[in-house]
Scaffold this motif. Structure first.
Motif, PDB file in Angstrom:
ATOM      1  N   GLY A  85       0.790  -1.080  -0.214  1.00 31.70           N
ATOM      2  CA  GLY A  85       0.008   0.079  -0.019  1.00 31.70           C
ATOM      3  C   GLY A  85       1.043   1.285   0.001  1.00 31.70           C
ATOM      4  O   GLY A  85       0.186   2.372  -0.181  1.00 31.70           O
ATOM      5  N   ASP A  86       2.182   1.033   0.313  1.00 36.92           N
ATOM      6  CA  ASP A  86       2.932   2.273   0.193  1.00 36.92           C
ATOM      7  C   ASP A  86       2.918   2.759  -1.120  1.00 36.92           C
ATOM      8  O   ASP A  86       2.862   2.374  -2.237  1.00 36.92           O
ATOM      9  N   ARG A  87       2.957   4.374  -1.186  1.00 40.90           N
ATOM     10  CA  ARG A  87       2.863   5.035  -2.442  1.00 40.90           C
ATOM     11  C   ARG A  87       4.417   5.245  -2.919  1.00 40.90           C
ATOM     12  O   ARG A  87       5.616   5.462  -2.292  1.00 40.90           O
ATOM     13  N   ILE A  88       4.510   4.673  -4.028  1.00 39.99           N
ATOM     14  CA  ILE A  88       5.836   4.475  -4.844  1.00 39.99           C
ATOM     15  C   ILE A  88       5.758   5.749  -6.153  1.00 39.99           C
ATOM     16  O   ILE A  88       4.967   5.419  -6.766  1.00 39.99           O
ATOM     17  N   VAL A  89       6.714   6.331  -6.455  1.00 37.54           N
ATOM     18  CA  VAL A  89       6.792   7.166  -7.784  1.00 37.54           C
ATOM     19  C   VAL A  89       7.980   6.335  -8.530  1.00 37.54           C
ATOM     20  O   VAL A  89       9.057   6.471  -8.134  1.00 37.54           O
ATOM     21  N   SER A  90       7.418   5.960  -9.679  1.00 40.18           N
ATOM     22  CA  SER A  90       8.323   5.061 -10.508  1.00 40.18           C
ATOM     23  C   SER A  90       8.395   5.539 -12.095  1.00 40.18           C
ATOM     24  O   SER A  90       7.295   5.758 -12.386  1.00 40.18           O
ATOM     25  N   PHE A  91       9.365   5.727 -12.667  1.00 42.59           N
ATOM     26  CA  PHE A  91       9.567   6.221 -13.970  1.00 42.59           C
ATOM     27  C   PHE A  91       9.356   5.184 -14.826  1.00 42.59           C
ATOM     28  O   PHE A  91      10.566   4.091 -14.737  1.00 42.59           O
ATOM     29  N   LEU A  92       8.471   5.175 -15.880  1.00 38.26           N
ATOM     30  CA  LEU A  92       8.454   4.280 -17.008  1.00 38.26           C
ATOM     31  C   LEU A  92       9.174   4.700 -18.328  1.00 38.26           C
ATOM     32  O   LEU A  92       8.640   5.797 -18.805  1.00 38.26           O
ATOM     33  N   ALA A 136       2.248  16.104   2.828  1.00 39.26           N
ATOM     34  CA  ALA A 136       2.109  15.038   3.881  1.00 39.26           C
ATOM     35  C   ALA A 136       3.043  13.889   3.946  1.00 39.26           C
ATOM     36  O   ALA A 136       3.038  12.885   4.418  1.00 39.26           O
ATOM     37  N   HIS A 137       3.900  13.877   3.097  1.00 37.83           N
ATOM     38  CA  HIS A 137       5.174  12.834   2.666  1.00 37.83           C
ATOM     39  C   HIS A 137       4.383  11.423   2.497  1.00 37.83           C
ATOM     40  O   HIS A 137       4.883  10.541   3.102  1.00 37.83           O
ATOM     41  N   THR A 138       3.601  11.428   1.426  1.00 35.85           N
ATOM     42  CA  THR A 138       2.690  10.218   1.406  1.00 35.85           C
ATOM     43  C   THR A 138       3.870   9.289   0.441  1.00 35.85           C
ATOM     44  O   THR A 138       3.536   8.022   0.421  1.00 35.85           O
ATOM     45  N   ILE A 139       4.594  10.081  -0.367  1.00 38.21           N
ATOM     46  CA  ILE A 139       5.403   9.010  -1.180  1.00 38.21           C
ATOM     47  C   ILE A 139       6.715   8.521  -0.262  1.00 38.21           C
ATOM     48  O   ILE A 139       7.103   9.293   0.509  1.00 38.21           O
ATOM     49  N   PRO A 170      11.444  12.964   2.608  1.00 37.07           N
ATOM     50  CA  PRO A 170      12.194  11.762   3.163  1.00 37.07           C
ATOM     51  C   PRO A 170      11.946  10.659   2.399  1.00 37.07           C
ATOM     52  O   PRO A 170      12.496   9.502   2.948  1.00 37.07           O
ATOM     53  N   ALA A 171      11.437  10.542   1.125  1.00 37.36           N
ATOM     54  CA  ALA A 171      11.319   9.279   0.346  1.00 37.36           C
ATOM     55  C   ALA A 171      12.580   8.740   0.177  1.00 37.36           C
ATOM     56  O   ALA A 171      13.589   9.418  -0.142  1.00 37.36           O
ATOM     57  N   LEU A 172      12.572   7.542   0.118  1.00 38.90           N
ATOM     58  CA  LEU A 172      13.828   6.662  -0.067  1.00 38.90           C
ATOM     59  C   LEU A 172      14.161   6.793  -1.605  1.00 38.90           C
ATOM     60  O   LEU A 172      13.028   6.514  -2.525  1.00 38.90           O
ATOM     61  N   LEU A 173      15.434   6.727  -1.964  1.00 34.78           N
ATOM     62  CA  LEU A 173      15.677   6.675  -3.353  1.00 34.78           C
ATOM     63  C   LEU A 173      16.220   5.223  -3.788  1.00 34.78           C
ATOM     64  O   LEU A 173      17.231   4.913  -3.336  1.00 34.78           O
ATOM     65  N   LEU A 174      15.563   4.602  -4.394  1.00 32.99           N
ATOM     66  CA  LEU A 174      15.751   3.215  -4.988  1.00 32.99           C
ATOM     67  C   LEU A 174      16.046   3.361  -6.266  1.00 32.99           C
ATOM     68  O   LEU A 174      15.430   3.570  -7.310  1.00 32.99           O
ATOM     69  N   VAL A 175      17.430   2.476  -6.672  1.00 29.09           N
ATOM     70  CA  VAL A 175      17.989   2.726  -7.874  1.00 29.09           C
ATOM     71  C   VAL A 175      18.491   1.204  -8.551  1.00 29.09           C
ATOM     72  O   VAL A 175      18.995   0.509  -7.893  1.00 29.09           O
TER      73      VAL A 175
END
Length: 402
Positions: A85-92, A136-139, A170-175
């Motif tokens: 359920g966590d919100r992620i921003v992901s680039f396609l 609200a830092h939902t990402i 504060p979103a984590l950056l996953l690469v």
């Protein structure tokens, strides 16, 4: 045992992974199994964990050498740091970012997809808008592929970190660094990357089978609250083994560990900065050849050019799949197919790993012959000449032979 489909001479492997394996690595892996609970394997593993930090350029990260592929490394990065359920921003931006997004969705995350045309980089203007609106830092995480192997696009990770910092988000950056790490400059600490990952079959020049993940301090802290189900990929099992000095929660591939030791030694002997420069030379030479052939790069702007893979757009009257099939059938040359929405429209030349200038020129001459065979009006020698002229002026002496 004979090859499944024999061809005389050496095969010319120019897909963007798996890549050519150095003879030194093959020899290092040619060994019997060992008891991984003996003192020898933990001692070897300890050196590997310390040295793997160098390819990520981190002093604070914790590496995990997981017997898996890049796909498993993806899952490890996600499930250890996030909850369903966590919100992620992901680039396609291409096939491999698409596959990672599919995995994110199937694992139950709320994926906010930012899509670009294939051949373009991540749309950071959209990311900036989303960060500004997210008071609200939902990402909880931003997921990005550093080098999209399907289109030959390299993203600017430093720019992503700047946006996160500017908005104090504060979103984590996953690469995903599968086709970049050990070939392109990667600065985990400097760019504030929280989780980075790669696969052994790419620029490390090993067989497939190791998913190498490096987790920063914030990612390790996130494991304490992440509720995603994980067993095989659970970092905590590794961390307990690290504390015990045994290093392995289950049986590792002994041969791949020795191969990794040899591969790292080769990279360090050449020097990582020299490795990056070599890949830049090979990428630049390939792009010059493509231009001399009168063809276009799938990558739409120079700022996104990849130094590990070039996706070449073919005219509409040619099926790029036929180029790949013909190269393999007639010249023992392996090129990369166009994938998904660019299938039939592009073929890919991989120029990463333990590869030198003359090997690349052999590939480019083969591509020219294939283009002529399938009816494209290429002038034989045009691309090779352009690449060779550049390489003859830019290739340094081999340091160990001066």
């Amino acid at each position: 045992m004979a090859d499944y489909v024999y061809g005389p001479g050496r095969g010319h492997l120019f897909v963007p992974g798996p890549v050519n394996i150095p003879d030194q690595v093959i020899r290092a892996m040619s060994r019997q199994n060992e008891d991984y609970r003996s003192p020898a394997i933990p001692a070897l593993t300890k050196t590997l964990i310390e040295d793997v930090k160098k390819i990520f350029k981190t002093t604070t990260g914790t590496p995990f050498l997981i017997p898996t592929t890049g796909t498993g490394a993806w899952e490890s990065a996600l499930t250890n740091t996030l909850s369903p359920g966590d919100r992620i921003v992901s680039f396609l931006i291409g096939q491999f970012s698409l596959l990672w997004i599919d995995q994110q969705q199937r694992l139950g995350f709320n994926v906010d997809v930012v899509e670009s045309d294939w051949g373009r980089g991540a749309d950071l203007a959209v990311l900036e808008q989303k960060l500004r609106a997210d008071a609200a830092h939902t990402i909880k995480a931003v997921c990005i592929v550093h080098n999209e192997t399907a289109t030959g696009v390299t993203n600017d990770l430093a720019a992503v970190r700047r946006l996160l910092d500017e908005h104090r988000h504060p979103a984590l950056l996953l690469v995903d660094g599968v086709s970049s790490i050990c070939a392109l400059d990667f600065r985990m600490d400097e760019w504030g990357v929280d989780v980075a990952l790669t696969g052994s079959q790419k620029a490390l020049s090993l067989p497939t089978g190791l998913g190498i993940v490096c987790a920063g301090p914030r990612a390790l802290e996130a494991t304490k609250t992440a509720r995603s189900v994980r067993v095989f990929f659970d970092w905590n099992d590794y961390l307990r083994s690290y504390k015990l000095g045994t290093y392995w929660p289950y049986t590792p591939s002994i041969q791949l560990l020795y191969g990794l030791r040899a591969a790292l030694d080769l990279l360090f002997e050449e020097g990582l900065d020299n490795v990056f420069k070599r890949h830049n030379r090979l990428g630049t030479a390939t792009r010059m050849a493509v231009q001399a052939w009168g063809l276009k790069n799938c990558t739409q702007k120079e700022e996104w050019f990849s130094d590990t893979v070039t996706a070449v757009v073919v005219p509409p009257y040619i099926d790029s799949g036929e180029i790949v099939r013909h190269a393999w059938k007639r010249y023992n040359l392996s090129l990369g197919l166009g994938l998904n929405k660019i299938a039939g429209k592009v073929f890919r030349i991989g120029h990463l790993g333990n590869l030198n200038e003359l090997q690349l020129l052999g590939c480019l001459s083969g591509v020219e012959m294939v283009l002529k065979d399938v009816g494209y009006p290429v002038k034989l020698g045009s691309g090779v000449a352009a690449a060779a002229a550049y390489l003859s002026n830019s290739t340094p002496f081999i340091p160990s032979r001066i």
